[in-house]
Design an enzyme around this catalytic site. Structure first.
Site, PDB file in Angstrom:
ATOM      1  N   LYS B 166       0.884  -1.170   0.000  1.00 25.82           N
ATOM      2  CA  LYS B 166       0.000   0.000   0.000  1.00 25.82           C
ATOM      3  C   LYS B 166       0.925   1.224   0.000  1.00 25.82           C
ATOM      4  O   LYS B 166       1.638   1.494   0.969  1.00 25.82           O
ATOM      5  CB  LYS B 166      -0.872  -0.036   1.256  1.00 25.82           C
ATOM      6  CG  LYS B 166      -1.343   1.306   1.795  1.00 25.82           C
ATOM      7  CD  LYS B 166      -2.408   1.980   0.976  1.00 25.82           C
ATOM      8  CE  LYS B 166      -2.926   3.225   1.714  1.00 25.82           C
ATOM      9  NZ  LYS B 166      -1.898   4.275   1.903  1.00 25.82           N
ATOM     10  N   GLY B 221       3.729   3.090  10.918  1.00 29.88           N
ATOM     11  CA  GLY B 221       2.908   4.300  10.932  1.00 29.88           C
ATOM     12  C   GLY B 221       2.392   4.619  12.320  1.00 29.88           C
ATOM     13  O   GLY B 221       2.996   4.216  13.314  1.00 29.88           O
ATOM     14  N   SER B 222       1.265   5.291  12.367  1.00 30.11           N
ATOM     15  CA  SER B 222       0.748   5.788  13.642  1.00 30.11           C
ATOM     16  C   SER B 222      -0.009   4.710  14.407  1.00 30.11           C
ATOM     17  O   SER B 222      -0.475   3.724  13.846  1.00 30.11           O
ATOM     18  CB  SER B 222      -0.197   6.962  13.395  1.00 30.11           C
ATOM     19  OG  SER B 222      -1.377   6.494  12.755  1.00 30.11           O
ATOM     20  N   GLY B 225      -3.542   4.576  13.094  1.00 33.70           N
ATOM     21  CA  GLY B 225      -3.621   3.807  11.852  1.00 33.70           C
ATOM     22  C   GLY B 225      -3.569   2.314  12.129  1.00 33.70           C
ATOM     23  O   GLY B 225      -4.316   1.527  11.539  1.00 33.70           O
ATOM     24  N   GLU B 245       4.841  -1.142  13.457  1.00 34.88           N
ATOM     25  CA  GLU B 245       5.939  -0.337  13.967  1.00 34.88           C
ATOM     26  C   GLU B 245       5.323   1.025  14.231  1.00 34.88           C
ATOM     27  O   GLU B 245       5.120   1.805  13.316  1.00 34.88           O
ATOM     28  CB  GLU B 245       7.018  -0.254  12.881  1.00 34.88           C
ATOM     29  CG  GLU B 245       8.265   0.363  13.360  1.00 34.88           C
ATOM     30  CD  GLU B 245       8.733  -0.365  14.564  1.00 34.88           C
ATOM     31  OE1 GLU B 245       8.568   0.186  15.667  1.00 34.88           O
ATOM     32  OE2 GLU B 245       9.244  -1.477  14.424  1.00 34.88           O
ATOM     33  N   CYS B 282      11.289   7.084  13.865  1.00 32.76           N
ATOM     34  CA  CYS B 282      10.644   6.339  14.954  1.00 32.76           C
ATOM     35  C   CYS B 282      11.612   6.175  16.127  1.00 32.76           C
ATOM     36  O   CYS B 282      11.197   5.851  17.233  1.00 32.76           O
ATOM     37  CB  CYS B 282      10.172   4.972  14.473  1.00 32.76           C
ATOM     38  SG  CYS B 282      11.400   4.126  13.467  1.00 32.76           S
ATOM     39  N   GLU B 368       4.798  10.285  22.319  1.00 39.64           N
ATOM     40  CA  GLU B 368       5.596  10.706  21.176  1.00 39.64           C
ATOM     41  C   GLU B 368       4.987  11.945  20.524  1.00 39.64           C
ATOM     42  O   GLU B 368       3.784  12.022  20.322  1.00 39.64           O
ATOM     43  CB  GLU B 368       5.647   9.562  20.145  1.00 39.64           C
ATOM     44  CG  GLU B 368       6.494   9.913  18.923  1.00 39.64           C
ATOM     45  CD  GLU B 368       6.345   8.896  17.791  1.00 39.64           C
ATOM     46  OE1 GLU B 368       5.214   8.438  17.545  1.00 39.64           O
ATOM     47  OE2 GLU B 368       7.362   8.565  17.162  1.00 39.64           O
TER      48      GLU B 368
END
Lengths: 500, 500
Positions: B166, B221-222, B225, B245, B282, B368
């Site tokens: 994606k 990603g978040s 998400g 992650e 990250c 974060e």
């Protein structure tokens, strides 16, 4: 406060009240003690935990007569089977001791500083570390091998993780007694308090899975039960790993050459396997593909005779007996399914053999029905067989019976079956899961444990997580990652070095 | 049909329309082609797939100038960084080739038949097999190293799993071009059609995760998400493994002895690390614990000076810039937090340095905040430090700066930090994640990947599952499990044998 009764499935009577259901506050207190035990349990070291596992095995053996009698009263599985199950459990505890002493399970890996095409690399040292306190859900069908003692507990303790067991309501007295034996032995050994805990009651199980200090869940039970626990995990602020051992159909294929070679043997062997332990195994073969024609007919007839010779069995508990009766009736009434041999459907544990065609294969037939029941699906050719296999859900196992020296079709079958199983058995039966280094007991959903096993030495991997130290001083590193250590296999700069 | 625009973050303008969003039917077609590629990709064998990865690396290198320019236009990360990222990605593809050639990753394990205390054991042979087609979600902050090419794709292809990526909406043109380069090289190499696929658009991503033929998801990603994708997975008939992650605070601790030794160096080094790549890593250290007193003051002053010397940066996209401005404002207004140095909060990419006390540590500080911002938390003594650390969420990394020869406190810090991280860095900075055998890039939620890594050779484990053959004829076994095979490390009857 709700009582936890021990029920004798042979009579349906309450034999004793074992305990009160564990309250939410008690669960929280147990989790805190387990958490406090984490570091001391790890600090016992690999040799220390191996000796602890040996001590637990010896204590269980000392209590064998009492534990087996109690387990038989609560499960009706019989003392022969339960004595064997206890031996299995003790063997397993000691085997994880071997795993600890050998040390390869740590995946110790050292990369020295180096220049690489992506730039300079620091000193990196990786190994697996305990994940933290583990919740273990006991199973109804293995009061000793998948409950308070058993694979999840043994592998978690070996990993260095304290364990809190949710006792199964089907054998709470066995669970409680095993807990007392093991916790007593652990205390006597000098293991930290909180190494092992137990809770009773469904709400206590939910509280356990929701508790922030619990870091992983091992579960053996139904898909519905797993879905309920997964929903609790998803609601956590920090979802944790869930290792479920759920539903499994365990298809078996008899090639035309195998049927020609030994139809009677396979018919009888299949029946012995699907009725073993009252058909209450996660590896019960619930569906066999048998060729059309005289050899297949002979196999069906041999199976029919074998089933006819069997007595009804007492199932594990009333819920399972009711569910079995309903499931068996649903199967028998499914379109295209014929009953080969059965007693009355209303009695709980009557073994049932059914047939259908591989072409029809109604949806009822590809779902697990827990208990002594199986379906023989007749296929006309390999194409029909393949199409049917591709409609199967994933299972823990798949089995192929091949003709003498036959390899072409078995190889093709392996290709069709592999995506749908975790273990592929040739010329045997899936029941009977050896505890060993090369065992795998898992499979994609609904078997679950896609990535991990719940039987065999690799089961320890579930309760470990990787951790890397970068440019760490030798004094801060675990012994196994220090330069001078040579007592375990290690990978250094990409090359595997066996134990020095 | 919705257009997928490529936006230049430096201007906010649409540079081109890359594609139309992939429809549900197109996603399904891609999944079917990927599924059909599974067996041929596996059948390329380890050497074949290693050669394929080499070919992909070479093709990317050939297209480097074009790909880097496109990535710079879409991310504003600069050509120096992006050239390095491409080198990293090509190195990684080739390193997985080494992993394949070495073969230890298969965990090949053979148990010969034997008598055991639990009864006779059959012949059991276990190794890891490909899990099937994998959905990979590209990340905004690594257009080359965690996107169409990158760790997830490289490790999945190495494992033998076809990949459907994606594309991230923040760099669709780079993604599409990388896809064309890699898919072209794969075709020329002779890899099966469907080895690599690409989809564009948020709905296409959801469709991909829901598709029955997709067997695992890799996501960078978040947390939000990830939660959305997990909700889709939970609704599947067969929930599949999800490797996320996600969010990471990456705490850093400066001991009193370290501050006494090199306050200015650490102050400047910390700023360089948390502002690297616009703080969009990250592994960005978002929080540093600094002692009170003059040495700590000197560190703060050095950090202030370093921040003051920095220009604002263009962040990856408008959403991230807006989110950064809001997060920075929220942090600056948190109780007990003071701004040390900043520009105007309204401009997207202005580096910001804040201070607070370790005792207060408001909740905003332990979350974060993606972008070039960090907090220095001042602590008075080790007890205060420990209490603060125990309030931290899990991170990918934790870092300790220690004084020369100091080991007692660093050892204690390692104990406090280890449950909250996946990698522990000494006397350095967490940004810069070497791709190597001993790397671990993971951690408990919200870092995720508790059991697995998304960087380093062990990342391949995510896309493999164990499989055991029982009493299988030699002809049906994979080559690596046959008696005569000696080209990889294997464990036989519990003993590890290195490559013959």
């Amino acid at each position: 406060m709700t009582d936890v009764p021990s029920i004798d499935p042979r009579t349906g009577d309450v034999a004793e009240i074992v305990a009160a259901e564990t309250t939410t506050a008690e669960v929280a207190a147990l989790c805190r003690v387990a958490d406090a035990a984490s570091r001391p349990l790890e600090d016992l070291g690999r040799d220390g935990r191996a000796a602890l596992l040996d001590a637990l095995a010896a204590a269980l053996e000392d209590a064998a007569t009492e534990v087996v009698a109690l387990a038989d009263r609560e499960t009706a599985l019989g003392t022969t089977r339960l004595t064997g199950e206890l031996a299995r459990t003790c063997y397993q505890l000691r085997l994880f001791g071997e795993v600890l002493r050998e040390g390869g399970y740590l995946e110790a890996t050292i990369d020295h500083p180096a220049d690489t095409p992506m730039g300079p690399r620091p000193d990196l040292r990786r190994m697996l570390v305990p994940i933290g306190p583990v919740a273990v859900f006991g199973a109804s069908n293995f009061p000793l091998a998948f409950s308070v003692p058993g694979g999840d507990t043994a592998s978690a303790l070996a990993a260095g993780c304290p364990v809190v067991v949710k006792a199964h309501g089907s054998h709470p007295a066995t669970s409680q007694r095993c807990y007392e034996v093991l916790a007593g032995a652990a205390e006597q050994f000098g293991a930290p308090p909180g190494t092992l805990g137990i809770v009773h009651g469904q709400q206590a199980g939910a509280d356990l899975v929701a508790h922030p200090l619990v870091r992983a869940v091992g579960f053996t039970g139904s898909t519905a039960g797993a879905r309920a626990l997964l929903a609790i995990i998803e609601k956590r602020a920090d979802p944790i790993p869930f290792y479920g051992e759920l539903s499994s159909l365990n298809p078996l294929v008899v090639t035309r050459a195998a049927a020609a070679d030994r139809a009677a043997d396979i018919g009888a062997g299949f029946v012995a396997s699907f009725t073993l332990g009252g058909g209450q195994f996660c590896t019960k073969p619930g569906l066999a593909f048998v060729p059309t024609g005289p050899d297949g007919d002979a196999l069906v007839e041999a199976a029919r005779r074998a089933v006819a010779a069997l007595d009804p069995v007492v199932l594990l508990n009333e819920r399972i007996a009711e569910s079995y009766a309903a499931g068996a009736a649903r199967l028998a009434q499914a379109p295209g399914v014929s009953v080969v041999r059965t007693g009355t459907m209303r009695a709980g544990g009557v073994p049932v053999l059914l047939t259908t065609s591989a072409r029809a294969l109604p949806p009822e037939v590809v779902e697990e029905c827990f208990g002594p029941i199986a379906v023989l699906a007749r296929y006309r050719d390999d194409a029909e067989l393949r199409t049917a296999i591709e409609r199967l859900p994933s299972s823990l196992t798949a089995t192929v019976h091949r003709g003498p020296g036959e390899t072409e079709l078995p190889d093709a079958l392996a290709g069709w079956l592999r995506p749908r199983a975790g273990r592929l058995v040739f010329d045997g039966y899936p029941t009977g899961v050896a505890v060993s280094w090369a065992q795998h007991h898992g499979g994609p959903w609904p078997a679950t444990n896609t990535q991990h096993t719940s039987v065999g030495t690799a089961a320890i991997r579930r309760f470990l997580r990787p951790f890397t130290w970068q440019n760490a001083p030798q004094e801060v590193l675990p012994a196994e990652l220090r330069d001078a250590y040579g007592a375990i296999p290690r990978r250094i700069n990409g090359t595997l070095h066996p134990t020095a």
